[in-house]
Design a protein around this motif. Sequence first.
Motif, PDB file in Angstrom:
ATOM      1  N   ILE A  37       0.839  -1.205   0.000  1.00 41.30           N
ATOM      2  CA  ILE A  37       0.000   0.000   0.000  1.00 41.30           C
ATOM      3  C   ILE A  37       0.873   1.254   0.000  1.00 41.30           C
ATOM      4  O   ILE A  37       0.650   2.185  -0.791  1.00 41.30           O
ATOM      5  CB  ILE A  37      -0.978  -0.009   1.195  1.00 41.30           C
ATOM      6  CG1 ILE A  37      -2.045  -1.080   0.994  1.00 41.30           C
ATOM      7  CG2 ILE A  37      -1.609   1.365   1.398  1.00 41.30           C
ATOM      8  CD1 ILE A  37      -2.932  -1.304   2.200  1.00 41.30           C
ATOM      9  N   MET A  38       1.874   1.294   0.877  1.00 41.13           N
ATOM     10  CA  MET A  38       2.733   2.479   0.958  1.00 41.13           C
ATOM     11  C   MET A  38       3.551   2.662  -0.326  1.00 41.13           C
ATOM     12  O   MET A  38       3.741   3.799  -0.783  1.00 41.13           O
ATOM     13  CB  MET A  38       3.665   2.387   2.174  1.00 41.13           C
ATOM     14  CG  MET A  38       2.938   2.495   3.503  1.00 41.13           C
ATOM     15  SD  MET A  38       1.946   3.994   3.653  1.00 41.13           S
ATOM     16  CE  MET A  38       3.209   5.226   3.667  1.00 41.13           C
ATOM     17  N   ALA A  39       4.015   1.563  -0.921  1.00 45.03           N
ATOM     18  CA  ALA A  39       4.759   1.668  -2.182  1.00 45.03           C
ATOM     19  C   ALA A  39       3.856   2.188  -3.296  1.00 45.03           C
ATOM     20  O   ALA A  39       4.287   2.994  -4.129  1.00 45.03           O
ATOM     21  CB  ALA A  39       5.353   0.311  -2.555  1.00 45.03           C
ATOM     22  N   SER A  40       2.607   1.751  -3.310  1.00 41.67           N
ATOM     23  CA  SER A  40       1.656   2.227  -4.322  1.00 41.67           C
ATOM     24  C   SER A  40       1.359   3.715  -4.137  1.00 41.67           C
ATOM     25  O   SER A  40       1.311   4.468  -5.113  1.00 41.67           O
ATOM     26  CB  SER A  40       0.355   1.426  -4.250  1.00 41.67           C
ATOM     27  OG  SER A  40       0.596   0.074  -4.502  1.00 41.67           O
ATOM     28  N   LEU A  41       1.163   4.132  -2.888  1.00 41.34           N
ATOM     29  CA  LEU A  41       0.907   5.546  -2.625  1.00 41.34           C
ATOM     30  C   LEU A  41       2.114   6.401  -3.017  1.00 41.34           C
ATOM     31  O   LEU A  41       1.949   7.485  -3.603  1.00 41.34           O
ATOM     32  CB  LEU A  41       0.562   5.764  -1.153  1.00 41.34           C
ATOM     33  CG  LEU A  41      -0.795   5.238  -0.702  1.00 41.34           C
ATOM     34  CD1 LEU A  41      -0.955   5.385   0.809  1.00 41.34           C
ATOM     35  CD2 LEU A  41      -1.919   5.960  -1.424  1.00 41.34           C
ATOM     36  N   ALA A  42       3.310   5.929  -2.716  1.00 37.96           N
ATOM     37  CA  ALA A  42       4.511   6.680  -3.099  1.00 37.96           C
ATOM     38  C   ALA A  42       4.627   6.761  -4.621  1.00 37.96           C
ATOM     39  O   ALA A  42       4.983   7.815  -5.162  1.00 37.96           O
ATOM     40  CB  ALA A  42       5.754   6.024  -2.495  1.00 37.96           C
ATOM     41  N   ALA A  43       4.328   5.661  -5.311  1.00 39.00           N
ATOM     42  CA  ALA A  43       4.397   5.660  -6.774  1.00 39.00           C
ATOM     43  C   ALA A  43       3.396   6.656  -7.355  1.00 39.00           C
ATOM     44  O   ALA A  43       3.726   7.402  -8.294  1.00 39.00           O
ATOM     45  CB  ALA A  43       4.144   4.260  -7.312  1.00 39.00           C
ATOM     46  N   LEU A  44       2.186   6.680  -6.819  1.00 35.32           N
ATOM     47  CA  LEU A  44       1.178   7.634  -7.309  1.00 35.32           C
ATOM     48  C   LEU A  44       1.603   9.070  -7.042  1.00 35.32           C
ATOM     49  O   LEU A  44       1.459   9.950  -7.907  1.00 35.32           O
ATOM     50  CB  LEU A  44      -0.176   7.355  -6.652  1.00 35.32           C
ATOM     51  CG  LEU A  44      -0.920   6.134  -7.160  1.00 35.32           C
ATOM     52  CD1 LEU A  44      -2.146   5.864  -6.292  1.00 35.32           C
ATOM     53  CD2 LEU A  44      -1.331   6.330  -8.610  1.00 35.32           C
ATOM     54  N   PHE A  45       2.126   9.312  -5.848  1.00 36.33           N
ATOM     55  CA  PHE A  45       2.577  10.668  -5.513  1.00 36.33           C
ATOM     56  C   PHE A  45       3.646  11.134  -6.489  1.00 36.33           C
ATOM     57  O   PHE A  45       3.569  12.241  -7.039  1.00 36.33           O
ATOM     58  CB  PHE A  45       3.115  10.715  -4.083  1.00 36.33           C
ATOM     59  CG  PHE A  45       3.810  12.009  -3.766  1.00 36.33           C
ATOM     60  CD1 PHE A  45       3.077  13.148  -3.491  1.00 36.33           C
ATOM     61  CD2 PHE A  45       5.196  12.084  -3.768  1.00 36.33           C
ATOM     62  CE1 PHE A  45       3.718  14.353  -3.217  1.00 36.33           C
ATOM     63  CE2 PHE A  45       5.842  13.279  -3.496  1.00 36.33           C
ATOM     64  CZ  PHE A  45       5.098  14.413  -3.217  1.00 36.33           C
ATOM     65  N   PHE A  46       4.669  10.310  -6.712  1.00 40.26           N
ATOM     66  CA  PHE A  46       5.755  10.722  -7.598  1.00 40.26           C
ATOM     67  C   PHE A  46       5.313  10.801  -9.052  1.00 40.26           C
ATOM     68  O   PHE A  46       5.817  11.630  -9.819  1.00 40.26           O
ATOM     69  CB  PHE A  46       6.963   9.794  -7.438  1.00 40.26           C
ATOM     70  CG  PHE A  46       7.698  10.032  -6.151  1.00 40.26           C
ATOM     71  CD1 PHE A  46       8.317  11.245  -5.904  1.00 40.26           C
ATOM     72  CD2 PHE A  46       7.747   9.060  -5.181  1.00 40.26           C
ATOM     73  CE1 PHE A  46       8.994  11.478  -4.716  1.00 40.26           C
ATOM     74  CE2 PHE A  46       8.418   9.275  -3.994  1.00 40.26           C
ATOM     75  CZ  PHE A  46       9.039  10.490  -3.761  1.00 40.26           C
ATOM     76  N   PHE A  47       4.343   9.978  -9.446  1.00 41.12           N
ATOM     77  CA  PHE A  47       3.803  10.065 -10.804  1.00 41.12           C
ATOM     78  C   PHE A  47       3.137  11.425 -11.021  1.00 41.12           C
ATOM     79  O   PHE A  47       3.416  12.127 -11.989  1.00 41.12           O
ATOM     80  CB  PHE A  47       2.802   8.936 -11.060  1.00 41.12           C
ATOM     81  CG  PHE A  47       2.100   9.056 -12.372  1.00 41.12           C
ATOM     82  CD1 PHE A  47       2.745   8.737 -13.554  1.00 41.12           C
ATOM     83  CD2 PHE A  47       0.783   9.507 -12.431  1.00 41.12           C
ATOM     84  CE1 PHE A  47       2.089   8.852 -14.772  1.00 41.12           C
ATOM     85  CE2 PHE A  47       0.128   9.623 -13.632  1.00 41.12           C
ATOM     86  CZ  PHE A  47       0.776   9.297 -14.818  1.00 41.12           C
ATOM     87  N   PHE A  48       2.269  11.808 -10.081  1.00 37.69           N
ATOM     88  CA  PHE A  48       1.565  13.080 -10.236  1.00 37.69           C
ATOM     89  C   PHE A  48       2.504  14.268 -10.044  1.00 37.69           C
ATOM     90  O   PHE A  48       2.356  15.294 -10.726  1.00 37.69           O
ATOM     91  CB  PHE A  48       0.372  13.157  -9.290  1.00 37.69           C
ATOM     92  CG  PHE A  48      -0.771  12.288  -9.729  1.00 37.69           C
ATOM     93  CD1 PHE A  48      -1.401  12.507 -10.941  1.00 37.69           C
ATOM     94  CD2 PHE A  48      -1.206  11.233  -8.952  1.00 37.69           C
ATOM     95  CE1 PHE A  48      -2.441  11.700 -11.374  1.00 37.69           C
ATOM     96  CE2 PHE A  48      -2.244  10.413  -9.366  1.00 37.69           C
ATOM     97  CZ  PHE A  48      -2.869  10.654 -10.575  1.00 37.69           C
ATOM     98  N   ALA A  49       3.470  14.159  -9.144  1.00 39.37           N
ATOM     99  CA  ALA A  49       4.450  15.237  -8.972  1.00 39.37           C
ATOM    100  C   ALA A  49       5.248  15.416 -10.258  1.00 39.37           C
ATOM    101  O   ALA A  49       5.497  16.556 -10.696  1.00 39.37           O
ATOM    102  CB  ALA A  49       5.379  14.929  -7.804  1.00 39.37           C
ATOM    103  N   ASP A  50       5.631  14.319 -10.900  1.00 35.19           N
ATOM    104  CA  ASP A  50       6.361  14.393 -12.164  1.00 35.19           C
ATOM    105  C   ASP A  50       5.502  15.013 -13.255  1.00 35.19           C
ATOM    106  O   ASP A  50       6.002  15.820 -14.050  1.00 35.19           O
ATOM    107  CB  ASP A  50       6.807  12.988 -12.571  1.00 35.19           C
ATOM    108  CG  ASP A  50       7.616  12.999 -13.851  1.00 35.19           C
ATOM    109  OD1 ASP A  50       8.620  13.729 -13.911  1.00 35.19           O
ATOM    110  OD2 ASP A  50       7.233  12.272 -14.789  1.00 35.19           O
TER     111      ASP A  50
END
Length: 65
Positions: A37-50
């Motif tokens: 869950i935390m890895a997925s949330l981090a991936a989504l955060f960095f995707f949208f930040a990018d």
Amino acid sequence: MARTNPAQFIQQVRVEASKVVWPTRKETVLTTIMVFIMASLAALFFFFADMIIGFGIDQILRLGA
């Protein structure tokens, strides 16, 4: 540092290994799920930040064109 012979070393290793407390299956499954869950949330955060940063840079570069 005191030197120990191999027999004493093996005995000390066994004593220390007996102190290890292994997690239960439920704890292991719960921890694994939380990591995913935390890895997925981090991936989504960095995707949208990018995406946002890329959009901003694109807009800045269009100003000079």
